[in-house]
Design an enzyme around this catalytic site. Structure first.
Site, PDB file in Angstrom:
ATOM      1  N   GLY A 289       3.181  -4.829  -3.987  1.00  0.00           N
ATOM      2  CA  GLY A 289       3.226  -4.993  -2.721  1.00  0.00           C
ATOM      3  C   GLY A 289       3.930  -3.108  -1.734  1.00  0.00           C
ATOM      4  O   GLY A 289       4.013  -2.600  -2.509  1.00  0.00           O
TER       5      GLY A 289
ATOM      6  N   HIS B 279     -37.179  -3.919  -7.991  1.00  0.00           N
ATOM      7  CA  HIS B 279     -36.847  -4.003  -8.969  1.00  0.00           C
ATOM      8  C   HIS B 279     -37.170  -2.701 -10.237  1.00  0.00           C
ATOM      9  O   HIS B 279     -37.928  -2.737  -9.994  1.00  0.00           O
ATOM     10  CB  HIS B 279     -37.892  -5.645  -9.017  1.00  0.00           C
ATOM     11  CG  HIS B 279     -37.795  -6.187 -10.337  1.00  0.00           C
ATOM     12  ND1 HIS B 279     -36.872  -6.879 -10.797  1.00  0.00           N
ATOM     13  CD2 HIS B 279     -38.705  -6.360 -11.789  1.00  0.00           C
ATOM     14  CE1 HIS B 279     -37.106  -7.297 -12.000  1.00  0.00           C
ATOM     15  NE2 HIS B 279     -37.861  -6.625 -12.416  1.00  0.00           N
TER      16      HIS B 279
ATOM     17  N   VAL C  92       9.349 -12.702 -11.207  1.00  0.00           N
ATOM     18  CA  VAL C  92      10.505 -12.035 -11.354  1.00  0.00           C
ATOM     19  C   VAL C  92      10.884 -11.797 -10.834  1.00  0.00           C
ATOM     20  O   VAL C  92      11.977 -11.829  -9.449  1.00  0.00           O
ATOM     21  CB  VAL C  92       9.876 -10.549 -11.321  1.00  0.00           C
ATOM     22  CG1 VAL C  92       9.788  -9.626 -11.803  1.00  0.00           C
ATOM     23  CG2 VAL C  92       8.355 -10.442 -12.168  1.00  0.00           C
TER      24      VAL C  92
ATOM     25  N   CYS D 251      -3.777   8.227  -0.864  1.00  0.00           N
ATOM     26  CA  CYS D 251      -5.328   8.640  -0.994  1.00  0.00           C
ATOM     27  C   CYS D 251      -5.450   8.844  -2.000  1.00  0.00           C
ATOM     28  O   CYS D 251      -5.744   8.971  -3.423  1.00  0.00           O
ATOM     29  CB  CYS D 251      -6.346   8.137  -0.446  1.00  0.00           C
ATOM     30  SG  CYS D 251      -7.596   8.033  -0.562  1.00  0.00           S
TER      31      CYS D 251
ATOM     32  N   ALA E  64      -0.589  -9.270  -9.828  1.00  0.00           N
ATOM     33  CA  ALA E  64      -2.091  -9.456  -9.804  1.00  0.00           C
ATOM     34  C   ALA E  64      -2.961  -8.739  -8.224  1.00  0.00           C
ATOM     35  O   ALA E  64      -3.466  -9.229  -8.441  1.00  0.00           O
ATOM     36  CB  ALA E  64      -1.956 -11.093 -10.805  1.00  0.00           C
ATOM     37  N   GLY E  65      -1.994  -7.987  -8.133  1.00  0.00           N
ATOM     38  CA  GLY E  65      -3.181  -7.440  -6.715  1.00  0.00           C
ATOM     39  C   GLY E  65      -3.485  -6.571  -7.041  1.00  0.00           C
ATOM     40  O   GLY E  65      -3.993  -5.942  -8.105  1.00  0.00           O
TER      41      GLY E  65
ATOM     42  N   ARG F 179       4.036  17.587   2.366  1.00  0.00           N
ATOM     43  CA  ARG F 179       3.168  16.580   0.129  1.00  0.00           C
ATOM     44  C   ARG F 179       2.883  18.348   0.181  1.00  0.00           C
ATOM     45  O   ARG F 179       2.707  19.327   1.522  1.00  0.00           O
ATOM     46  CB  ARG F 179       2.542  16.312   0.698  1.00  0.00           C
ATOM     47  CG  ARG F 179       2.627  14.888  -0.008  1.00  0.00           C
ATOM     48  CD  ARG F 179       1.402  14.145  -0.560  1.00  0.00           C
ATOM     49  NE  ARG F 179       1.292  12.261   0.281  1.00  0.00           N
ATOM     50  CZ  ARG F 179       2.254  11.833  -1.149  1.00  0.00           C
ATOM     51  NH1 ARG F 179       2.694  12.699  -2.297  1.00  0.00           N
ATOM     52  NH2 ARG F 179       1.984  10.721  -0.371  1.00  0.00           N
TER      53      ARG F 179
ATOM     54  N   ILE G 263      -3.524  -3.097  -6.937  1.00  0.00           N
ATOM     55  CA  ILE G 263      -2.937  -2.215  -7.683  1.00  0.00           C
ATOM     56  C   ILE G 263      -2.405  -2.016  -9.245  1.00  0.00           C
ATOM     57  O   ILE G 263      -2.862  -1.760 -10.238  1.00  0.00           O
ATOM     58  CB  ILE G 263      -1.222  -1.670  -7.152  1.00  0.00           C
ATOM     59  CG1 ILE G 263      -1.919  -0.975  -5.954  1.00  0.00           C
ATOM     60  CG2 ILE G 263      -0.845  -0.729  -8.080  1.00  0.00           C
ATOM     61  CD1 ILE G 263      -0.500   0.297  -5.372  1.00  0.00           C
TER      62      ILE G 263
HETATM   63  P1  NAI Z   1      -0.812  -6.673  -3.532  1.00  0.00           P
HETATM   64  O1  NAI Z   1      -0.428  -7.368  -2.544  1.00  0.00           O
HETATM   65  O2  NAI Z   1      -2.470  -6.539  -3.691  1.00  0.00           O
HETATM   66  O3  NAI Z   1      -0.355  -7.359  -4.327  1.00  0.00           O
HETATM   67  C1  NAI Z   1       0.761  -7.684  -4.695  1.00  0.00           C
HETATM   68  C2  NAI Z   1       1.042  -9.386  -6.130  1.00  0.00           C
HETATM   69  O4  NAI Z   1       2.662  -9.264  -6.462  1.00  0.00           O
HETATM   70  C3  NAI Z   1       0.801 -10.436  -5.013  1.00  0.00           C
HETATM   71  O5  NAI Z   1      -0.004 -10.689  -5.643  1.00  0.00           O
HETATM   72  C4  NAI Z   1       1.905 -11.126  -4.743  1.00  0.00           C
HETATM   73  O6  NAI Z   1       1.865 -12.496  -4.924  1.00  0.00           O
HETATM   74  C5  NAI Z   1       2.564 -10.374  -6.171  1.00  0.00           C
HETATM   75  N1  NAI Z   1       4.532 -10.562  -6.733  1.00  0.00           N
HETATM   76  C6  NAI Z   1       5.056 -10.591  -5.028  1.00  0.00           C
HETATM   77  N2  NAI Z   1       6.779 -10.336  -5.347  1.00  0.00           N
HETATM   78  C7  NAI Z   1       6.256 -10.890  -7.089  1.00  0.00           C
HETATM   79  C8  NAI Z   1       7.955 -10.840  -8.019  1.00  0.00           C
HETATM   80  N3  NAI Z   1       8.693 -11.282  -7.618  1.00  0.00           N
HETATM   81  N4  NAI Z   1       7.261 -11.467  -8.682  1.00  0.00           N
HETATM   82  C9  NAI Z   1       6.271 -11.796  -9.313  1.00  0.00           C
HETATM   83  N5  NAI Z   1       4.934 -11.077  -8.023  1.00  0.00           N
HETATM   84  C10 NAI Z   1       4.412 -10.537  -7.206  1.00  0.00           C
HETATM   85  O7  NAI Z   1      -0.025  -5.579  -4.121  1.00  0.00           O
HETATM   86  P2  NAI Z   1      -0.222  -3.851  -4.262  1.00  0.00           P
HETATM   87  O8  NAI Z   1      -0.994  -4.453  -5.347  1.00  0.00           O
HETATM   88  O9  NAI Z   1       0.934  -3.699  -4.721  1.00  0.00           O
HETATM   89  O10 NAI Z   1      -1.076  -2.928  -3.718  1.00  0.00           O
HETATM   90  C11 NAI Z   1      -0.419  -2.581  -1.802  1.00  0.00           C
HETATM   91  C12 NAI Z   1      -1.635  -2.235  -1.405  1.00  0.00           C
HETATM   92  O11 NAI Z   1      -2.180  -0.644  -2.125  1.00  0.00           O
HETATM   93  C13 NAI Z   1      -1.970  -3.262  -1.149  1.00  0.00           C
HETATM   94  O12 NAI Z   1      -2.486  -3.718   0.444  1.00  0.00           O
HETATM   95  C14 NAI Z   1      -3.788  -2.753  -1.600  1.00  0.00           C
HETATM   96  O13 NAI Z   1      -4.723  -3.481  -0.179  1.00  0.00           O
HETATM   97  C15 NAI Z   1      -3.733  -1.266  -1.897  1.00  0.00           C
HETATM   98  N6  NAI Z   1      -4.594  -0.786  -1.997  1.00  0.00           N
HETATM   99  C16 NAI Z   1      -5.750  -0.997  -2.540  1.00  0.00           C
HETATM  100  C17 NAI Z   1      -6.683  -0.303  -3.396  1.00  0.00           C
HETATM  101  C18 NAI Z   1      -8.489  -0.612  -3.168  1.00  0.00           C
HETATM  102  O14 NAI Z   1      -8.672  -1.028  -2.468  1.00  0.00           O
HETATM  103  N7  NAI Z   1      -9.157  -0.706  -4.598  1.00  0.00           N
HETATM  104  C19 NAI Z   1      -5.883   0.390  -4.629  1.00  0.00           C
HETATM  105  C20 NAI Z   1      -4.808   0.227  -4.660  1.00  0.00           C
HETATM  106  C21 NAI Z   1      -3.571  -0.271  -3.279  1.00  0.00           C
END
Ligand code: NAI
Length: 450
Positions: free
Chosen positions: A270, A444, A235, A42, A179-180, A35, A182
């Site tokens: 994911g 407090h 989806v 991050c 609904a993860g 990059r 991100i």
């Molecule tokens: P994630 O694994 O947290 O969530 C993905 C969601 O998509 C799951 O709930 C899953 O059931 C759903 N899903 C999968 N296929 C689907 C479909 N065909 N239709 C509908 N729903 C579906 O992944 P995310 O949010 O993309 O994050 C990726 C990684 O990045 C994670 O490991 C996360 O820990 C990390 N991350 C961490 C952050 C933090 O610590 N604040 C911020 C952003 C990312």
């Protein structure tokens, strides 16, 4: 050709932290990064830019929804989206520049380009091949693909998290797939900017794997903030026109295929480990079934002198997990003892309120047959949280061993949860009991009293 004690591949939080530790331990170190700027996902297109946008839009939300009640009258600010993106880019620049400064300060060479490993002990970057007694792969992860969905960040219609951080304009309608972490962080950003956000999730709860009470409470809070959820929906694909996307999904309980129209579709289903182009196949580096680089307890691969850390190996894809592994592997390479306590790695979702967890969940412990005691305190009983309009729906949940009172896990949803959780982390590192925490004097009025 230069010769190094260690060459680290990838300058994300895992790689750059590891490089600094290696240098501090007296090892001649280089870091490879293709990059334009250091800091990896991050700093460039992940945690840091999203936190800038979350902060700016939280301010907007406060002005629109809470200022009036506190006697702060007047028009709410209007959104200059380009300025907000510039602010975000400035934050990125300060941080990536900071990492570059740290590399220079610690006399770490930045080998610019994409690395491959032609053989153990050698790293090729561009036309140059360098010698390395040890190689640490810290090449991270990339968004995983969803069948039937083609991401095109340039068109700005079907985007991943990278595209969602730089949309040309604030969309009227957005569909978030997943609904993860991100999906919920970036979904919150746009909901606060006035976008109609619908989240389509395959599972029946948000943030799969998280504490059930948190999942329920969190979803309710986000719904109040204007996000709409379609749960239990798989989806199937996304169709696009020049300006719009049509998300096709099927409810798990049955029924016809349904569709949702949107100006922007965010795919947040994911991430997957990224090790392309390194030449691991030819080297015979063992991988796990899930495409991660397989490592032993000392982050060593099956090939002598090649180590791996962070998102590209097993475990949660979290910057701080990668950082800890980066430091530990440096210690190992220097002939010392590196250790990461995988039982005490916090996870934080930076919405408002924040959500933070550490250790095991109540359900997982019960499934193991452990006898546990659960303590829960609602932020509605916390004076400070009430004073800042962040008490509703929040709580601290502590899970302890029923016999010894030792803290086994915690889940917090509420103001400052991402910072509060570290009190529990320290307690767990020291093998403390819940009583130890309770008997510690807490100022407090603070959130930590909860
Ligand atoms: P994630 O694994 O947290 O969530 C993905 C969601 O998509 C799951 O709930 C899953 O059931 C759903 N899903 C999968 N296929 C689907 C479909 N065909 N239709 C509908 N729903 C579906 O992944 P995310 O949010 O993309 O994050 C990726 C990684 O990045 C994670 O490991 C996360 O820990 C990390 N991350 C961490 C952050 C933090 O610590 N604040 C911020 C952003 C990312």
């Amino acid at each position: 050709m230069a010769s190094y004690d260690v060459i680290i591949i990838g300058a994300g939080p895992g790689g750059y932290v590891s490089a600094i530790r290696c240098a501090q331990l007296g090892l001649k170190t280089a870091i490879v990064e293709g990059r334009e700027t250091l800091g990896g996902t991050c700093l460039n297109v992940g945690c840091i830019p999203s936190k800038a946008l979350l902060h700016a839009t939280h301010m907007l939300h406060e002005a629109e929804h809470n200022f009036g009640a506190m006697g702060l009258k007047g028009k709410s600010p209007s959104v200059d989206w380009n300025q907000m993106k510039s602010y975000k880019d400035e934050v990125i620049g300060q941080n990536t520049g900071g990492v570059e400064f740290l590399m220079k300060k610690n006399k770490i060479d930045w080998l610019k380009g994409w690395a491959s490993i032609p053989e153990a002990g050698k790293v090729k970057v561009g036309d140059d091949t360098h010698e390395a007694k040890n190689i640490v792969i810290a090449s991270g992860s990339v968004p995983s693909a969803l069948p039937g969905v083609e991401v095109d960040n340039d068109s700005g219609i079907v985007v991943d998290s990278t595209g969602a951080l730089a949309l040309p304009k604030v969309p009227k309608k957005m569909v978030v797939i997943g609904a993860g972490v991100i999906g919920l962080e970036l979904g919150s950003v746009y909901a606060r900017l006035g976008t109609e956000v619908t989240v389509v999730e395959y599972m029946d709860a948000v943030c799969p794997g998280m504490d059930k009470d948190v999942q329920r409470g969190f979803k309710r809070i986000l719904e109040k903030q204007g996000l709409t959820f379609i749960m239990g929906a798989a989806v199937q694909g996304v169709e696009t026109t020049k300006t719009k996307g049509k998300v096709k999904y099927q409810l798990k309980k049955g029924g016809d295929e349904e569709t949702l129209d949107a100006d922007v579709v965010l795919v947040a289903t994911g991430r997957k480990p990224y090790a392309e182009g390194l030449g691991l196949d030819a080297l015979g580096v063992k991988m796990t079934e899930r495409g991660q680089i397989a490592t032993d307890g000392h982050w060593a691969t099956n090939v002598q002198g090649i180590y791996a850390i962070g998102d590209v190996i097993e475990g949660p894809m979290l910057a701080h997990k990668a950082e800890d592994e980066g430091m530990a592997v440096a210690e190992v390479i220097a002939g010392k003892h590196g250790h990461v306590n995988y039982g005490v790695i916090p996870g934080v979702v930076y919405t408002t309120p924040e959500v933070a967890t550490v250790g095991q969940t109540e359900d997982a412990l019960k499934a193991e047959g452990r006898k546990v005691k659960v303590g829960k305190f609602n932020f509605m009983g916390n004076a400070r949280a009430k004073a800042v309009h962040q008490a509703e729906g929040g709580f601290v949940k502590l899970i302890t061993d029923a016999e010894t009172d030792r803290v086994l896990g915690a889940a917090i949803i509420g103001p400052g949860a991402g910072d509060l959780i570290h009190e529990i982390c320290v307690a767990m590192e020291f093998g403390a009991s819940a009583e130890d925490i309770a008997l510690t004097c807490h100022a407090h009025p603070t959130y930590s009293e909860a």
